[in-house]
Design an enzyme around this catalytic site. Structure first.
Site, PDB file in Angstrom:
ATOM      1  N   ASP A 164      -5.460   8.655 -21.475  1.00  0.00           N
ATOM      2  CA  ASP A 164      -6.816   8.495 -20.940  1.00  0.00           C
ATOM      3  C   ASP A 164      -7.887   8.358 -22.015  1.00  0.00           C
ATOM      4  O   ASP A 164      -8.989   7.911 -21.728  1.00  0.00           O
ATOM      5  CB  ASP A 164      -7.172   9.704 -20.057  1.00  0.00           C
ATOM      6  CG  ASP A 164      -6.324   9.790 -18.800  1.00  0.00           C
ATOM      7  OD1 ASP A 164      -5.591   8.822 -18.521  1.00  0.00           O
ATOM      8  OD2 ASP A 164      -6.387  10.823 -18.102  1.00  0.00           O
ATOM      9  N   LEU A 191     -14.104  14.418 -23.150  1.00  0.00           N
ATOM     10  CA  LEU A 191     -14.159  15.844 -22.782  1.00  0.00           C
ATOM     11  C   LEU A 191     -15.527  16.454 -23.064  1.00  0.00           C
ATOM     12  O   LEU A 191     -15.646  17.594 -23.519  1.00  0.00           O
ATOM     13  CB  LEU A 191     -13.064  16.637 -23.501  1.00  0.00           C
ATOM     14  CG  LEU A 191     -11.623  16.153 -23.289  1.00  0.00           C
ATOM     15  CD1 LEU A 191     -10.646  17.063 -24.030  1.00  0.00           C
ATOM     16  CD2 LEU A 191     -11.274  16.085 -21.812  1.00  0.00           C
ATOM     17  N   GLU A 197     -32.922  43.476 -18.599  1.00  0.00           N
ATOM     18  CA  GLU A 197     -33.789  44.641 -18.434  1.00  0.00           C
ATOM     19  C   GLU A 197     -35.053  44.515 -19.290  1.00  0.00           C
ATOM     20  O   GLU A 197     -36.155  44.861 -18.846  1.00  0.00           O
ATOM     21  CB  GLU A 197     -33.031  45.922 -18.820  1.00  0.00           C
ATOM     22  CG  GLU A 197     -31.794  46.180 -17.979  1.00  0.00           C
ATOM     23  CD  GLU A 197     -30.521  45.633 -18.601  1.00  0.00           C
ATOM     24  OE1 GLU A 197     -29.483  46.304 -18.482  1.00  0.00           O
ATOM     25  OE2 GLU A 197     -30.566  44.537 -19.209  1.00  0.00           O
TER      26      GLU A 197
END
Length: 350
Positions: free
Chosen positions: A208, A212, A53
């Site tokens: 793995d 990330l 706004e």
């Protein structure tokens, strides 16, 4: 098209521009219209900065037009002093006579108070224009405040025959098993940039060795989180490199070590709920759960998920680790070169 819907659609377009930048605040868009013409528009651009706004009002070149204008905003104007002053006070001060609101703000400090303040000042207020769309764009924010937990996205890649990994041995630990291609990889990193945290289990971190992070897309890295109950993961893994804020959920200790935080889980009988509660306490609006199978399936069994993003590659493994079993409503399907992304929505309200 209804005039109010027309301008609210524009406000929604503006709100979307804040994705990945405003959390834990909501995405909000605002349009100011005078005599059928947009004279100002804005959106919440960054957490801690001016609200939509304020930006829309500041964009108006001739403020003398405001007392005969209508302000459209996707979310109820705030009524409290936070990092910025109340937007409802500004609207009243600028003598804007009419405000159209998409949806009420669920945040306890607002929750109808902004609307009440406007009405008491003599402002004509209408609420509920494109309410579903206005809630959906802030599904993370609404889930956080209404359910007191982050919005949960389950994500995995699977083969055509339903496997998420090959059968591993110690020799082939340390690298992910690639099932999908480069386009899917970029999309995964785009999604990471839009969410608050990313969570994996101990086995995924070990097998793995993921970073990330967001490396194939522009944006902020999410909070990294791993479940390592007994703190057995080697500190040589990428997630312990101190490059980004990382949380290790465990059952042994609370500890701070620069960018690394060890968070003790107290309710071991309801581990998934406890993890979500701890993320909620850290003001995380959304979390991507990237595996492995056991962790993903636990979220599914507990019915503590909102969306599932299932990437399906053009490969067959014949044997290996089976993909999680999930039942949800298909919301979207997108082809990514030779791969597909299927987005499911939880059918059951939690």
């Amino acid at each position: 098209m209804n005039v109010n819907k027309k301008y609210m659609l524009r406000a929604l377009e503006l709100a979307q521009l804040g994705i990945g930048e405003v959390s834990p605040n909501p995405m909000v868009g605002c349009v100011i219209v005078c005599e059928g013409k947009i004279i100002g528009e804005g959106f919440h651009q960054k957490y801690g900065d001016a609200h939509a706004e304020v930006n829309a009002i500041q964009a108006v070149k001739d403020e003398k037009l405001l007392p005969k204008s209508t302000l459209y905003v996707t979310l109820e104007p705030c009524a409290h002093f936070g990092l910025t002053p109340p937007c409802s006070d500004l609207i009243v001060r600028k003598r804007i006579p009419r405000v159209i609101i998409g949806t009420v703000d669920p945040f306890a400090e607002v929750a109808g108070k902004g609307i009440e303040k406007l009405k008491k000042a003599g402002v004509e207020v209408e609420v509920g224009v494109l309410e579903k769309e206005c809630r959906d764009i802030n599904k993370r924010f609404f889930t956080f405040h209404e359910k007191k937990r982050p919005f949960v996205i389950l994500k995995w890649a699977q083969t055509q025959d339903g496997f998420i990994d090959i059968e591993r041995n110690v020799e082939n630990y340390g690298e992910p098993t690639w099932i999908t291609g480069n386009l899917a990889l970029r999309l995964v990193h785009k999604i990471r940039a839009e969410e608050g945290a990313i969570l994996v289990g101990r086995k995924t971190a070990e097998k793995d060795n993921p970073s990330l992070t967001v490396r194939h897309w522009y944006g902020k890295n999410p909070l990294r989180a791993v479940v390592d109950n007994e703190l057995k993961l080697p500190k040589t893994l990428n997630i312990f490199d101190q490059s980004e804020k990382t949380v290790v959920f465990n059952i042994l200790q609370d500890k701070e070590d620069n960018n690394l935080t060890y968070t003790k889980l107290n309710d071991t009988q309801n581990l998934i709920q406890e993890i979500l509660y701890q993320l909620y306490k850290k003001n995380i609006l959304s979390v991507i759960v990237e595996g492995g199978h056991r962790l993903l399936q636990s979220f599914i069994i507990e019915n503590l998920w909102d969306e599932a993003h299932i990437f399906t590659g053009n490969k067959f493994f014949s044997k290996g680790v089976k993909a999680p079993q999930i039942d949800g409503k298909l919301m979207a399907a997108e082809q990514l070169d030779n791969d597909w992304l299927y987005i499911l929505k939880n059918r059951i309200k939690t």
